[in-house]
Design an enzyme around this catalytic site. Structure first.
Site, PDB file in Angstrom:
ATOM      1  N   HIS A   1       2.635  52.546  21.489  1.00  0.00           N
ATOM      2  CA  HIS A   1       1.847  52.023  20.372  1.00  0.00           C
ATOM      3  C   HIS A   1       2.698  51.160  19.448  1.00  0.00           C
ATOM      4  CE1 HIS A   1      -1.195  54.966  21.677  1.00  0.00           C
ATOM      5  NE2 HIS A   1      -1.966  53.957  21.364  1.00  0.00           N
TER       6      HIS A   1
ATOM      7  N   CYS B   1      -9.777  47.348  27.634  1.00  0.00           N
ATOM      8  CA  CYS B   1      -9.239  47.112  26.291  1.00  0.00           C
ATOM      9  C   CYS B   1      -7.753  47.455  26.211  1.00  0.00           C
ATOM     10  CB  CYS B   1     -10.029  47.888  25.237  1.00  0.00           C
ATOM     11  SG  CYS B   1      -9.952  49.666  25.458  1.00  0.00           S
TER      12      CYS B   1
HETATM   13  C1  PEP Z   1      -5.237  52.305  26.411  1.00  0.00           C
HETATM   14  O1  PEP Z   1      -4.827  53.436  26.643  1.00  0.00           O
HETATM   15  O2  PEP Z   1      -5.159  51.356  27.221  1.00  0.00           O
HETATM   16  C2  PEP Z   1      -5.866  52.004  25.109  1.00  0.00           C
HETATM   17  C3  PEP Z   1      -6.495  50.873  24.895  1.00  0.00           C
HETATM   18  O3  PEP Z   1      -5.740  52.904  24.124  1.00  0.00           O
HETATM   19  P1  PEP Z   1      -4.356  53.149  23.349  1.00  0.00           P
HETATM   20  O4  PEP Z   1      -3.394  52.055  23.765  1.00  0.00           O
HETATM   21  O5  PEP Z   1      -4.648  53.116  21.900  1.00  0.00           O
HETATM   22  O6  PEP Z   1      -3.936  54.495  23.839  1.00  0.00           O
END
Ligand code: PEP
Ligand code: MG
Length: 575
Positions: A194, A506
């Protein structure tokens, strides 16, 4: 001395600037120069903060609970002693007078100096006392930050500063956002952590996994950061510097040209309509979403409203945030993901550290375990659904019982709103993230029970390949082109299309040019990415013909040799 370092390229672009080593403290502080007439006031502000911290520590000692250990007194005495040490109480004052800098900066600089001294001690006990120094300084800094001085109008962080840190948490990075560093470098971290995602959303070149950058670089070293290749050149010679300046200008030119595509519809050459949505973390990201012409929000990572604070956002605060985004998008879809806390995004004050947080009480698991928190958020989201085209997206679903519990929970919250006569959109679509292999493999129940799906490739890859996305030691094994990942992606996209359920991606793959045609070829028609990636991806969509890439796609899906897959992908992207 000039040298080069290699790390994991996380956010593209070229930056040229001076190294700013992030201090040992979790608090990053601003640096500004004051006009001469404000210097004495700044000294007074510093002294007042010292005095207030002294009183705070003395009060803690005087009101010590009966049952507290005797060490408590000794610890407070030590902190009072550190506070009165001349490094902390005198040297910053001299620095403010000498350099006309702000008090926070002077204090932090002196603390770094003192910490370096402590680190050099052979005696382990003395070495450890650096933690006490940091704690004391943090206490004073908090007081100073709570009583901000007058920042002269022209003062701001030098935009040519490059942040060099051992590690930065996603929460810290969000706090650093206003400082506008020209680039971010860290010793730890993987490409889809993240922290990396936030760095990219800052549209700032970023390289992680550098191992010893903070140790090898010195404050103010001249740096070239190539965020596309993951290369750092420390103290480059003139020729190299000139070459990178040229590359930087060419990239900027390219960026300006892309702006012309803002209002163009994202159709392929054979006229298939593609939706390009944006991922956001906070309501104020909306400006960038609009600048880049997104046709919706595909992922609002709502958990960022919960970070960097000691309290929790209440229902009204959350409602205002969601409503602002829903209204701001003027009827375009706004997909609010219920909070995905846990793993690398912890609430302040969380005591228990799971032995394996990525597999622990995270996202929907935490929501169902903390119904009060979940209810508050759902009420806020549902209330906001009255003001725009809101959808609810649930992260980390893995089983039918979790889906059922979640749907029942939402139904109960709706009933509560009904009873109070509060308006909301009764038909608000409820979707699920497909980011656990179990969900991808047992997709039927997802397509039957949910209104839409969104693939979180970041986690799907992490869990499929058993690779911690935050761990730079295994970052080289994180492979979106692994045949198992390709199989799961094609299976999920194909099954959702067949069932007539809207499906998007996403995760970070959606915003990477290398994978646009691959995902289009699998049948994906909706992508959600960081706003700044959107126009580049649109350009790729505009130059893609689906019938033309179909034969190569078939070959890719049949291949199982990674080198062969790479080669075929190269051909797909060159077509
Ligand atoms: C993912 O896991 O690809 C996602 C979009 O959620 P995050 O990156 O916030 O875990
Ligand atoms: Mg995820």
């Amino acid at each position: 001395m000039s040298f080069t370092m290699h790390g994991i390229a996380v956010s593209s672009g070229i930056a040229i600037g001076h190294a700013h080593l992030l201090s040992h403290t979790a608090l990053e502080v601003a640096h500004y120069v004051l006009p001469k007439h404000m210097v004495q006031d700044e000294v007074k502000r510093f002294e007042a903060a010292l005095e207030s911290t002294r009183r705070e520590l003395a009060a803690l000692r005087d009101n010590r609970p009966q049952q507290a250990a005797a060490e408590f007194d000794a610890f407070l005495d030590l902190h009072l002693m550190i506070l009165d040490d001349e490094h902390i109480s005198q040297a910053p004052r001299h620095m403010i007078e000498r350099e006309h800098c702000n008090a926070e900066w002077a204090l932090k600089a002196q603390m770094d100096d003192l910490v370096t001294h402590f680190e050099a001690f052979e005696d382990a006990y003395l070495r450890e006392r650096k933690t006490d120094v940091i704690q004391v300084v943090e206490r004073v800094l908090k007081t100073l930050i709570g009583h901000p001085g007058q920042v002269p109008p022209a003062a701001r962080h030098d935009v040519s500063m490059i942040l060099v840190a051992h590690d930065v948490s996603p929460a810290d990075l969000i706090q650093l956002k206003p400082h506008q560093f020209a680039a971010i470098l860290t010793d730890l971290g993987g490409a889809t952590s993240h922290t990396a995602i936030i760095a990219r959303s800052l549209n700032t070149p970023c390289v992680v996994g550098l191992h010893r950058a903070r140790q090898l670089m010195r404050e103010n070293d001249m740096l070239i950061v190539d965020g596309t290749q993951g290369v750092i050149i420390v103290n480059p010679d003139k020729q190299i510097l000139a070459e990178y300046k040229l590359r930087q200008s060419l990239l900027e030119l390219e960026r300006q040209k892309l702006k012309r595509l803002k209002s163009t519809r994202a159709n392929t050459l054979d006229d298939a309509a593609i939706e390009l949505h944006a991922n956001i973390e906070m309501p104020h990201d909306l400006a960038e979403v609009q600048e880049n012409g997104a046709t919706g929000i595909g992922l609002f990572r709502s958990e960022f409203l919960f970070l960097n604070r000691d309290d929790l956002p209440d229902e009204d605060e959350q409602f205002e945030a969601y409503r602002a985004v829903a209204e701001g998008m003027g009827g375009l879809p706004v997909t609010i993901r219920t909070f995905d806390l846990g793993a690398d995004k912890q609430l302040n004050g969380t005591k228990r550290v799971a032995s394996n947080p990525a597999l622990g009480l995270r996202a929907i698991r935490l929501c169902l375990a903390e119904p009060q928190l979940f209810r508050t958020q759902l009420r806020a989201v549902l209330r906001a659904s009255h003001y725009g085209n809101v959808k609810i997206l649930v992260p980390m679903l893995s089983s039918v019982s979790e889906i059922n519990q979640t749907l029942q929970f939402i139904a109960a919250v709706k009933q509560g709103l009904d009873a109070e006569g509060i308006p909301y959109n009764r038909a608000v679509p409820i979707g699920g993230m497909v980011e656990i292999p179990a969900a991808a493999l047992a997709l039927n129940v997802f397509t039957r029970k949910l209104d839409f799906l969104s693939i979180g490739t970041n986690d799907l890859i992490q869990y499929t390949l058993a690779i911690d996305r935050t761990d730079e030691e295994v970052a080289h094994l994180y492979d979106p082109l692994h045949p198992a990942v390709l199989y799961l992606l094609a299976h999920v996209i194909g099954s959702a299309n067949k069932a007539g359920i809207p499906i998007s991606v996403c995760g970070e793959m959606a915003g990477e040019l290398a994978y646009t045609r691959l995902l289009l070829g699998m049948g994906l028609r909706q992508f959600s990415m960081r706003p700044t990636q959107l126009l580049g991806i649109k350009q790729r969509v505009l130059t893609t013909s689906l019938p033309q890439i179909a034969p190569l796609m078939q070959k890719i899906m049949r291949a199982d040799d990674p080198l062969k897959i790479q080669e075929l992908l190269g051909r797909l992207n060159a077509a």
